[in-house]
Structures are given as C-alpha cells and as structure tokens.
Design a protein around this motif. Structure first.
Motif, PDB file in Angstrom:
ATOM      1  N   CYS A  96       0.854  -1.201   0.000  1.00 53.10           N
ATOM      2  CA  CYS A  96       0.000   0.000   0.000  1.00 53.10           C
ATOM      3  C   CYS A  96       0.882   1.240   0.000  1.00 53.10           C
ATOM      4  CB  CYS A  96      -0.975   0.010   1.179  1.00 53.10           C
ATOM      5  SG  CYS A  96      -0.219  -0.082   2.815  1.00 53.10           S
ATOM      6  N   ASP A  97       1.437   1.539  -1.161  1.00 54.27           N
ATOM      7  CA  ASP A  97       2.235   2.744  -1.379  1.00 54.27           C
ATOM      8  C   ASP A  97       3.466   2.774  -0.474  1.00 54.27           C
ATOM      9  OD1 ASP A  97       2.626   5.014  -2.907  1.00 54.27           O
ATOM     10  OD2 ASP A  97       1.610   6.344  -1.501  1.00 54.27           O
ATOM     11  N   CYS A 128      -1.263   1.703   6.273  1.00 49.40           N
ATOM     12  CA  CYS A 128      -1.730   2.172   4.962  1.00 49.40           C
ATOM     13  C   CYS A 128      -2.458   3.515   5.028  1.00 49.40           C
ATOM     14  CB  CYS A 128      -2.627   1.112   4.332  1.00 49.40           C
ATOM     15  SG  CYS A 128      -1.801  -0.478   4.072  1.00 49.40           S
ATOM     16  N   LYS A 170      -4.718   4.150   2.133  1.00 51.80           N
ATOM     17  CA  LYS A 170      -4.230   3.705   0.827  1.00 51.80           C
ATOM     18  C   LYS A 170      -4.739   2.295   0.531  1.00 51.80           C
ATOM     19  CE  LYS A 170      -1.413   7.254   0.044  1.00 51.80           C
ATOM     20  NZ  LYS A 170      -1.509   8.160  -1.114  1.00 51.80           N
TER      21      LYS A 170
END
Length: 240
Positions: free
Chosen positions: A94-95, A100, A103
């Motif tokens: 998640c990025d 997260c 995200k």
C-alpha cells in the motif's frame, strides 16, 4: 459518589460500548511467516489501526469496528520497513507504508470485504484483483440462514496458469494475477460492452480461481453463492 450514581455510571459506560462497537474482528495468521494486514475503511469510515498491522506467525490480533462500519482487509507478505514505517511489500503493498492510512492495495491480492449493520452484516471474499495468499472469513456467535464461513485456504499459487503467475526474484510463484491484470481486455475486466452480468461471463482463468475458492468472487459479476450475511456476529479473518 452514591451507590446508585456509581451503578448509573456503569450502565452508561456499557451502553456507550454497545452503541459504538459493532463487531470484533480477530485477525489470525496461520501462515509460516509474518503477515502485515492492510485495513481500509470505506468512504467516511475509519481506517482501523491506521490501516496496517503486523501479525507474526501463530498470532491473533483483535480489532473492534464501530457501528455501520464498512471496509476491507487483506494480507501483505515479504515486507520490509524502516523505523519510520516506510518500505515495501512484495504482495499487497500500500504505497510503501507500514500503516496504509487509507491507501489501497497493489494487486494481485486476496481481499475480505465487510459492510456492517445494513441492517445485517454483508461479507465476502474477493479474488477479482488476483490472489496472493489464502484468506477466510469465519463468523462467530451470529445468526441467520446465510451466516456461514467462507473458507478460502487453498494455495492457488500452485495451480496458477503460467500467463497469470506473479514471481519473486528467485522465480518462485508468490501470487496469481487476475486475467484482467494480465491481459487488460474488456471481456476479462468486465468493462466497455462487457460491463454487465449478461455480457461478462466466467472465463477459463476465473474458473481456476473458482475451483480453488468456490465461495469467493472470481470475477466482477460472479454473484452466485459469494455474498453472505450475519446478524450480531464477530469474525475471524484467517490468513492461511
């Protein structure tokens, strides 16, 4: 404080807990290695645990959801983070964040979806964005004719078609892409003229997913025996 005031305070506390908490999720890691769970609330809903939590092999971690919560859970594997929570995961990333914070995931990934108190709980497992590890939903103490476990514990990576395989640097299959991700064609993505249950049908690839996890969504319009409902339940979300 008098005795009756003390008991009144206790009643208010218990009522407050009951009003603010809907369900308890127990995230259980039965995999051989660590799983970093991702949590994303739906629009307007909180991202519990700020959206991410590390679960060591054999551990179970409880997460309490508020009333009317909706959102999703997924597992991330082979993650490395620095002391600021920045890094990456081989699957489900998640990025590059440990937490997260809203995200979403990077496919391929297996996802558990929930919508609580509407007026019952709706839940399902989705493999529409591919598959990275077994994930099951097991309700406890709930009621309803369709209040049943969704057990998706088959290792789909073993039978993943060659064109869908997601491999690590050593060439080992660690996840299985959906046909939509692999080929980006409307008939697999249920897009364009295929954006309906009439025109978008199961493919040879989605049938591989279905054979491994019969109660999970294998493509966007896979609506047969895939959504379940409970009333007043708590849930185990089991990885592996």
């Amino acid at each position: 404080m008098s005795t009756w005031q003390f008991y009144l305070l206790l009643v208010c506390i218990f009522l407050s807990i009951g009003l603010n908490s809907a369900s308890r999720f127990r995230l259980q890691n039965r995999c051989n290695g660590t799983v970093w769970a991702g949590i994303q609330g739906g629009t307007g809903h909180p991202h519990m645990k700020n959206g991410g939590i590390q679960i060591r092999s054999g551990d179970t971690i409880a997460v309490d959801a508020p009333k009317k919560w909706s959102g999703r859970f997924w597992g991330r594997q082979d993650c490395f983070f620095d002391n600021k929570g920045k890094g990456s995961c081989l699957t489900g990333d998640c990025d590059g964040l440990l937490q997260c914070g809203g995200k979403g995931w990077t496919p391929p990934v297996s996802v558990a979806h929930f919508k609580l108190d509407s007026p019952v709980d709706y839940y399902y497992v989705s493999l529409v964005d591919g598959y990275n590890l077994p994930i099951s939903i097991i309700p406890t103490a709930g009621s309803g004719n369709n209040c049943k476990p969704i057990r998706c514990f088959s290792d789909l990576n073993i039978i993943c078609p060659h064109d869908l395989q997601f491999v690590n640097q050593q060439g080992k299959v660690v996840a299985c892409n959906s046909a939509c991700q692999a080929f980006n064609l409307p008939e697999y993505c249920c897009s364009g003229s295929f954006n309906s249950s009439v025109t978008c049908k199961a493919s040879q690839f989605s049938q591989v997913f279905k054979s491994a996890c019969p109660n999970a969504y294998s493509y966007a319009f896979d609506n047969n025996s895939t959504t379940f409902t409970c009333k007043g339940a708590d849930y185990f979300i089991r990885f592996c």
